[in-house]
Design an enzyme around this catalytic site. Structure first.
Site, short mmCIF file in Angstrom:
data_model
loop_
_atom_site.label_atom_id
_atom_site.label_comp_id
_atom_site.label_asym_id
_atom_site.label_seq_id
_atom_site.Cartn_x
_atom_site.Cartn_y
_atom_site.Cartn_z
N HIS A 125 1.02 -1.17 -0.02
CA HIS A 125 0.19 -0.01 -0.04
C HIS A 125 1.06 1.27 -0.14
O HIS A 125 0.53 2.32 -0.22
CB HIS A 125 -0.83 0.08 1.09
CG HIS A 125 -1.97 -1.01 1.22
ND1 HIS A 125 -2.82 -1.12 0.03
CD2 HIS A 125 -2.23 -1.83 2.19
CE1 HIS A 125 -3.73 -2.23 0.61
NE2 HIS A 125 -3.50 -2.68 1.54
N ASP A 162 -2.83 -10.59 -2.52
CA ASP A 162 -3.53 -10.07 -1.28
C ASP A 162 -4.82 -9.70 -1.62
O ASP A 162 -4.98 -9.20 -2.59
CB ASP A 162 -2.46 -8.70 -0.89
CG ASP A 162 -2.84 -8.35 0.64
OD1 ASP A 162 -2.02 -8.65 1.65
OD2 ASP A 162 -3.69 -7.82 0.71
N HIS A 164 -6.30 -7.08 -0.42
CA HIS A 164 -6.61 -5.89 -0.61
C HIS A 164 -5.74 -5.41 -1.96
O HIS A 164 -4.47 -5.84 -2.00
CB HIS A 164 -6.11 -5.07 0.75
CG HIS A 164 -6.66 -5.53 1.81
ND1 HIS A 164 -6.38 -6.54 2.80
CD2 HIS A 164 -7.78 -5.01 2.56
CE1 HIS A 164 -7.02 -6.69 3.61
NE2 HIS A 164 -7.93 -5.64 3.71
N ASP A 246 -4.31 -12.85 3.30
CA ASP A 246 -5.62 -12.48 3.84
C ASP A 246 -6.85 -12.83 2.99
O ASP A 246 -8.09 -12.46 3.47
CB ASP A 246 -5.38 -10.99 4.29
CG ASP A 246 -4.81 -10.08 3.36
OD1 ASP A 246 -4.47 -10.82 2.04
OD2 ASP A 246 -4.46 -8.89 3.54
#
Length: 309
Positions: A125, A162, A164, A246
């Site tokens: 991120h 991931d 996200h 995740d």
């Protein structure tokens, strides 16, 4: 050829408040999983500590200096609602960067077949000039740039599973025709980016959103039909994986319903592609994964695949 496992005790030094999902126990879960006898053949290496200037491969010098200077002597420095620094965070990050670069060196020089770097906090991120989403520096992006600038890689694929979306990695490589960023992720979900229409200046951004409660069959179909063909056509010299776990069905921060076998399958499919185009070269770098059980099981499945089982 062996599989290299890179980590460092400093991964425990990045402290977070009670209840924060990105916690030192994540690393302890990974370590316990890899204590199993079947991983005895791993080549284990401590992540060296990098100089902060190495982060300037993707981040401006002013941004790097700002984070170095902000490192607290005590207590916690809140950068945003999710992201913080403790007195040990900078040291942790410098070992994470150093470990990622070390893994790329070993794989590109033929010292091992592939590598997995288990450090924290995650990095995908972190944008060019912004720390966010638990992330301070973008370790996977730094690894990619190191391969390009210092080891002669002509084309690098960064594959991010991931749950996200890796907005930071997309930001960094948006205008780079020699890096393909390919991501599966739940949408809508933090950070809100990752639409299929986000394709980059050279059509080298490949976003394949998943919906809440999509399972392994949906993930595998997305990978087979939309990710792998684009990677195959790109013909990378190296594949870097932003290996967040995740999307596991046990994870508390999302709703995709993968299990550890799905991560093992995706690893093997990328290994097949790497064998065709990149001499088998893969470097995997840990991102998210916040169920300790789900993380441990997923890392074990990922490592089984990297080791050829």
């Amino acid at each position: 050829m062996s599989t290299l496992y890179v980590t460092h005790p400093s991964a425990l030094e990045h402290a977070t408040p009670p209840g924060h999902p990105e916690r030192p126990a994540r690393m302890q879960a990974v370590e316990r999983a890899l204590e199993d006898e079947r991983f005895s053949a791993l080549v284990r290496s401590h992540a060296p500590k990098s100089d902060p200037s190495v982060a300037e491969l993707v981040h401006p010098a002013a941004f790097v200096a700002e984070l170095v200077e902000a490192s607290p002597k005590e207590g916690l420095l809140q950068i945003d609602s999710d992201t913080l620094m403790s007195p040990g965070s900078l040291n942790t990050c410098l070992h994470a960067i150093g470990g990622s670069v070390h893994a790329v060196d070993a794989v590109m020089k033929g010292e091992c077949a592939n590598a997995f770097v288990a450090m924290r906090p995650p990095g995908h991120h972190a944008e060019i000039s912004r720390a966010m989403g638990f992330c301070l520096f973008n370790h996977a992006a730094i690894a990619v740039r190191h391969a390009q600038k210092n080891l002669g890689a002509a084309r690098v694929a960064l594959v991010d599973w991931d749950v996200h979306h890796g907005n930071g990695s997309q930001d960094i490589f948006w205008a780079d025709k020699d890096v393909m960023y390919a991501s599966t992720h739940q949408m809508p979900l933090f950070p809100g980016s990752g639409s299929p229409s986000e394709r980059g200046d050279h059509d080298t951004i490949v976003n394949v959103p998943l919906r809440a409660f999509d399972d392994g069959a949906v993930f595998r179909e997305a990978f087979e039909k939309r990710i792998l063909p684009r990677l195959d056509a790109f013909k990378p010299d190296l594949i870097v994986i932003s290996a967040g776990f995740d999307a596991h069905k046990l994870d508390p921060l999302a709703n995709v319903q993968l299990d550890e076998a799905d991560f093992g399958w995706a690893t093997r499919r990328l290994m097949e592609l790497a064998d065709r185009h990149a001499g088998g070269r893969i470097v995997s770098i840990l991102e998210g994964g916040y169920s300790l059980d789900g993380l441990a099981r997923s890392v074990a499945a990922h490592m089984d695949a990297l080791m050829g089982r």
